[in-house]
Design a protein around this motif. Structure first.
Motif, PDB file in Angstrom:
ATOM      1  N   THR A   1      -6.118  43.500  -2.901  1.00 44.56           N
ATOM      2  CA  THR A   1      -4.861  42.892  -3.341  1.00 44.56           C
ATOM      3  C   THR A   1      -4.213  42.121  -2.188  1.00 44.56           C
ATOM      4  O   THR A   1      -4.615  42.244  -1.021  1.00 44.56           O
ATOM      5  CB  THR A   1      -3.882  43.965  -3.826  1.00 44.56           C
ATOM      6  OG1 THR A   1      -3.507  44.788  -2.695  1.00 44.56           O
ATOM      7  CG2 THR A   1      -4.509  44.838  -4.913  1.00 44.56           C
ATOM      8  N   HIS A   2      -3.185  41.353  -2.520  1.00 40.13           N
ATOM      9  CA  HIS A   2      -2.418  40.673  -1.476  1.00 40.13           C
ATOM     10  C   HIS A   2      -1.802  41.697  -0.533  1.00 40.13           C
ATOM     11  O   HIS A   2      -1.751  41.482   0.686  1.00 40.13           O
ATOM     12  CB  HIS A   2      -1.339  39.788  -2.102  1.00 40.13           C
ATOM     13  CG  HIS A   2      -1.894  38.605  -2.828  1.00 40.13           C
ATOM     14  ND1 HIS A   2      -2.134  37.398  -2.221  1.00 40.13           N
ATOM     15  CD2 HIS A   2      -2.296  38.444  -4.124  1.00 40.13           C
ATOM     16  CE1 HIS A   2      -2.640  36.542  -3.100  1.00 40.13           C
ATOM     17  NE2 HIS A   2      -2.747  37.156  -4.262  1.00 40.13           N
ATOM     18  N   ARG A   3      -1.352  42.821  -1.068  1.00 40.83           N
ATOM     19  CA  ARG A   3      -0.800  43.893  -0.221  1.00 40.83           C
ATOM     20  C   ARG A   3      -1.860  44.395   0.754  1.00 40.83           C
ATOM     21  O   ARG A   3      -1.577  44.592   1.947  1.00 40.83           O
ATOM     22  CB  ARG A   3      -0.292  45.041  -1.091  1.00 40.83           C
ATOM     23  CG  ARG A   3       0.387  46.146  -0.279  1.00 40.83           C
ATOM     24  CD  ARG A   3       0.601  47.398  -1.131  1.00 40.83           C
ATOM     25  NE  ARG A   3       1.389  47.127  -2.323  1.00 40.83           N
ATOM     26  CZ  ARG A   3       2.724  47.117  -2.360  1.00 40.83           C
ATOM     27  NH1 ARG A   3       3.407  47.331  -1.263  1.00 40.83           N
ATOM     28  NH2 ARG A   3       3.356  46.886  -3.496  1.00 40.83           N
ATOM     29  N   ASN A   4      -3.069  44.634   0.267  1.00 38.87           N
ATOM     30  CA  ASN A   4      -4.148  45.114   1.130  1.00 38.87           C
ATOM     31  C   ASN A   4      -4.393  44.159   2.297  1.00 38.87           C
ATOM     32  O   ASN A   4      -4.508  44.584   3.460  1.00 38.87           O
ATOM     33  CB  ASN A   4      -5.455  45.251   0.350  1.00 38.87           C
ATOM     34  CG  ASN A   4      -5.457  46.318  -0.715  1.00 38.87           C
ATOM     35  OD1 ASN A   4      -6.197  46.217  -1.695  1.00 38.87           O
ATOM     36  ND2 ASN A   4      -4.644  47.357  -0.550  1.00 38.87           N
ATOM     37  N   LEU A   5      -4.480  42.869   2.002  1.00 41.42           N
ATOM     38  CA  LEU A   5      -4.806  41.889   3.035  1.00 41.42           C
ATOM     39  C   LEU A   5      -3.645  41.687   4.007  1.00 41.42           C
ATOM     40  O   LEU A   5      -3.865  41.481   5.214  1.00 41.42           O
ATOM     41  CB  LEU A   5      -5.216  40.565   2.399  1.00 41.42           C
ATOM     42  CG  LEU A   5      -6.482  40.617   1.520  1.00 41.42           C
ATOM     43  CD1 LEU A   5      -6.811  39.239   0.968  1.00 41.42           C
ATOM     44  CD2 LEU A   5      -7.675  41.172   2.301  1.00 41.42           C
TER      45      LEU A   5
ATOM     46  N   HIS B   1     -17.456  37.647   5.318  1.00 42.69           N
ATOM     47  CA  HIS B   1     -17.300  39.074   5.598  1.00 42.69           C
ATOM     48  C   HIS B   1     -16.161  39.300   6.594  1.00 42.69           C
ATOM     49  O   HIS B   1     -15.162  38.603   6.582  1.00 42.69           O
ATOM     50  CB  HIS B   1     -18.631  39.643   6.078  1.00 42.69           C
ATOM     51  CG  HIS B   1     -19.608  39.859   4.967  1.00 42.69           C
ATOM     52  ND1 HIS B   1     -19.970  38.852   4.092  1.00 42.69           N
ATOM     53  CD2 HIS B   1     -20.296  40.957   4.568  1.00 42.69           C
ATOM     54  CE1 HIS B   1     -20.837  39.328   3.205  1.00 42.69           C
ATOM     55  NE2 HIS B   1     -21.048  40.600   3.477  1.00 42.69           N
ATOM     56  N   GLY B   2     -16.341  40.280   7.477  1.00 45.14           N
ATOM     57  CA  GLY B   2     -15.251  40.686   8.352  1.00 45.14           C
ATOM     58  C   GLY B   2     -14.690  39.590   9.221  1.00 45.14           C
ATOM     59  O   GLY B   2     -13.474  39.509   9.421  1.00 45.14           O
ATOM     60  N   ALA B   3     -15.557  38.738   9.750  1.00 48.35           N
ATOM     61  CA  ALA B   3     -15.084  37.665  10.628  1.00 48.35           C
ATOM     62  C   ALA B   3     -14.061  36.793   9.908  1.00 48.35           C
ATOM     63  O   ALA B   3     -13.025  36.415  10.476  1.00 48.35           O
ATOM     64  CB  ALA B   3     -16.258  36.819  11.115  1.00 48.35           C
ATOM     65  N   GLY B   4     -14.336  36.480   8.652  1.00 51.09           N
ATOM     66  CA  GLY B   4     -13.428  35.627   7.887  1.00 51.09           C
ATOM     67  C   GLY B   4     -12.092  36.279   7.609  1.00 51.09           C
ATOM     68  O   GLY B   4     -11.065  35.589   7.505  1.00 51.09           O
TER      69      GLY B   4
ATOM     70  N   SER C   1     -11.533  49.377   2.400  1.00 56.33           N
ATOM     71  CA  SER C   1     -10.341  49.389   3.262  1.00 56.33           C
ATOM     72  C   SER C   1     -10.635  48.374   4.352  1.00 56.33           C
ATOM     73  O   SER C   1     -11.016  48.729   5.466  1.00 56.33           O
ATOM     74  CB  SER C   1     -10.096  50.784   3.856  1.00 56.33           C
ATOM     75  OG  SER C   1      -8.910  50.799   4.630  1.00 56.33           O
ATOM     76  N   PRO C   2     -10.475  47.094   4.046  1.00 54.39           N
ATOM     77  CA  PRO C   2     -11.069  46.038   4.870  1.00 54.39           C
ATOM     78  C   PRO C   2     -10.616  46.053   6.328  1.00 54.39           C
ATOM     79  O   PRO C   2      -9.422  45.920   6.620  1.00 54.39           O
ATOM     80  CB  PRO C   2     -10.626  44.748   4.160  1.00 54.39           C
ATOM     81  CG  PRO C   2      -9.446  45.136   3.329  1.00 54.39           C
ATOM     82  CD  PRO C   2      -9.696  46.555   2.935  1.00 54.39           C
ATOM     83  N   MET C   3     -11.585  46.272   7.220  1.00 55.11           N
ATOM     84  CA  MET C   3     -11.406  46.214   8.671  1.00 55.11           C
ATOM     85  C   MET C   3     -10.399  47.240   9.186  1.00 55.11           C
ATOM     86  O   MET C   3      -9.957  47.156  10.332  1.00 55.11           O
ATOM     87  CB  MET C   3     -10.956  44.803   9.097  1.00 55.11           C
ATOM     88  CG  MET C   3     -11.773  43.667   8.496  1.00 55.11           C
ATOM     89  SD  MET C   3     -13.519  43.725   8.940  1.00 55.11           S
ATOM     90  CE  MET C   3     -13.464  42.979  10.550  1.00 55.11           C
ATOM     91  N   THR C   4     -10.053  48.209   8.370  1.00 59.21           N
ATOM     92  CA  THR C   4      -8.891  49.046   8.715  1.00 59.21           C
ATOM     93  C   THR C   4      -9.092  50.515   8.371  1.00 59.21           C
ATOM     94  O   THR C   4      -8.465  51.016   7.449  1.00 59.21           O
ATOM     95  CB  THR C   4      -7.642  48.554   7.972  1.00 59.21           C
ATOM     96  OG1 THR C   4      -8.003  48.265   6.617  1.00 59.21           O
ATOM     97  CG2 THR C   4      -7.048  47.322   8.587  1.00 59.21           C
TER      98      THR C   4
END
Length: 513
Positions: A169-173, A201-204, A306-309
């Motif tokens: 979601t926008h909140r997640n990012l 992926h993660g770099a982006g 849980s992207p990068m986090t």
């Protein structure tokens, strides 16, 4: 809030700052980038793409990637970033499952991607005349989105081999971006985020923090990871920031050491921060990297869910050699990032004491709401309000998490995830294969590589070359086994389950001997 407002803000505040470089060559300012994104978003709206619609982005690291990505957000639509290394048949599944209304594709991938687009899915080639013509549209205002509206679908393979769409979601990012500043690195306008790893992926994902601060973005002229090119950019552009798999860090260290120079090695002062993750960094390799590259390393541990986090190992901990548990700390993946909680739990979900090994679970503002159209997998992954990572590890008294194993048998090769079940299903479809088991084999260059243990069907002759060709026709090259071991039978327990632990032990014994 729509995460596209980060770019809108910087385009208004810093219109003359350099935003994008191709190699060392300046390409667009923030004002130009914002104008192009707003125009492309207007074109998407003219093509019927509106809030909530899914737009797939299947592209190598090209200069148009960043503007295409943000145009989708700007229009209120949902990005579906697809690894450009995937086979066209794998792309086809993602397009069908996500219901993508539009496919944005880089020119070299268009011949393979266009035929697999489902009926009704529009295709727009980045940089083509039709794409550049879209830049002449009157700008579209940023479309309003609520914090819990879907922003992105990130496809990650599951243990069943079927890719699952992680709903971000926008909140997640936005929470992920906040964690970057508090736990990974502060950003200065002079910094240059270089995309040497896939932007899908993660770099982006680290583009948001750098856009918010009006920093620079660099797409290497090669489009990928070339140590000599990175070293040149570090000296010509300076203050480079990059995300890299441990194998990439190792290759960079090898190059720096072998290149030599007046003082025995070329200058590395142009690297501000190298964030490593996506696989294990062995302590010996890390110590060598610290000695060669200096105080620029930071580690993160995360998942698409849980992207990068999940955790971060800050440079201050990596450099604190005086700490009595320094070696144990640098072998860990650090401590919980600021906006999440991390626990190690037993099979019933109860927290385990310090030092005991169990499953790593996480909850917080960065954790996904679930998988796209997959309530069963969502319920399994999010039991009790915690994301169950499938990774096992232990916490020390100071909160440092050390990963022990991957309970899902994931193979991480060069930072790319390979799920054995997915490879096994492809191999089992070959007429010469009766049974197969795929495991990871340690590799000095890639960290791990997949290898297959194969039982031939009665009357079939073992033919590794034929299996290799079969795999290359069915899936991405990096997923195919590097070695095929033909065996009479696979080791199994009394329930008929293949004992991959026995295969790993046998492989390790064979390598030792």
């Amino acid at each position: 809030m729509n995460i596209a407002r980060l770019l809108q803000r910087s385009a208004s505040l810093y219109p003359d700052r350099p935003a994008l470089r191709v190699g060392a060559q300046p390409w667009f300012t923030y004002g130009q980038l914002g104008a192009r994104v707003a125009a492309l978003a207007a074109h998407l709206r003219q093509q019927g793409i509106g809030p909530g619609d899914r737009v797939a982005l299947y592209a190598a690291n090209v200069r148009e990637y960043l503007e295409a990505l943000h145009a989708v957000y700007w229009a209120g639509a949902v990005t579906v970033p697809v690894n450009y290394k995937l086979h066209a048949r794998e792309l086809e599944y993602v397009l069908h499952d996500s219901g993508a209304a539009l496919l944005l594709v880089s020119p070299e991938l268009a011949p393979a991607a266009t035929p697999v687009a489902p009926p009704g899915t529009q295709v727009l080639v980045l940089g083509a005349p039709a794409y550049e013509q879209a830049m002449h549209q009157p700008p579209l205002p940023v479309q309003e989105r609520a914090p819990d509206d879907l922003a992105s679908l990130f496809y990650t393979s599951g243990t069943t081999g079927r890719p699952k769409g992680v709903m971000q979601t926008h909140r997640n990012l936005l929470a992920m971006t906040a964690c970057y500043f508090t736990d990974v690195d502060d950003v200065d306008a002079r910094d240059a985020m270089v995309y040497a790893a896939p932007m899908s992926h993660g770099a982006g994902l680290y583009n948001f923090a750098h856009i918010l601060r009006g920093a620079q973005h660099v797409v290497p002229a090669s489009g990928g990871f070339e140590p000599a090119e990175l070293l040149d950019l570090a000296q010509r552009v300076g203050r480079l920031v990059l995300f890299a798999a441990p194998t990439m860090v190792k290759r960079l260290v090898d190059h720096v050491e072998s290149a030599g120079g007046p003082d025995g090695a070329p200058a590395v002062s142009g690297f501000k921060t190298i964030i490593y993750g996506g696989g294990p960094m062995y302590v010996d390799d890390l110590q060598r990297a610290l000695a060669t590259l200096g105080p620029c390393l930071v580690q993160i541990y995360g998942q698409g869910e849980s992207p990068m986090t999940i955790t971060a190992l800050a440079r201050e901990h990596l450099l604190d050699r005086a700490h009595p548990r320094w070696l144990q700390r640098i072998a860990s993946v650090g401590v919980a990032q600021s906006l999440v909680e991390v626990r190690v739990v037993d099979a019933a979900g109860a927290p385990l004491p310090v030092g005991e090994v169990g499953e790593v679970v996480v909850r917080g503002e960065t954790v996904m709401p679930g998988y796209w159209n997959n309530p069963e997998a969502s319920a399994q992954a999010l039991q009790g309000g915690w994301l169950h990572t499938g990774d096992t590890g232990s916490l020390d008294a100071d909160g440092f998490l050390t990963l022990k194993d991957r309970s899902k048998d994931l193979v991480i090769s060069g930072g790319s995830n390979i799920y054995p079940r997915e490879v096994e299903e492809v191999l089992l479809a070959h007429p010469a294969v009766s049974e197969v088991a795929v495991i990871g084999q340690p590799d000095a260059e890639w960290g791990e590589v997949p290898v297959a243990f194969v039982v031939a069907r009665a009357g079939a002759a073992p033919d590794s070359a034929a299996l290799d060709a079969w795999c290359l026709a069915q899936m991405a090259r990096f997923k195919r086994p590097r070695h095929y071991h033909w065996v009479a039978a696979l080791p199994k327990n009394s329930y008929g389950k293949v004992l991959k632990t026995a295969l790993r032990a046998g492989l390790a014994d064979a390598q030792d001997s």
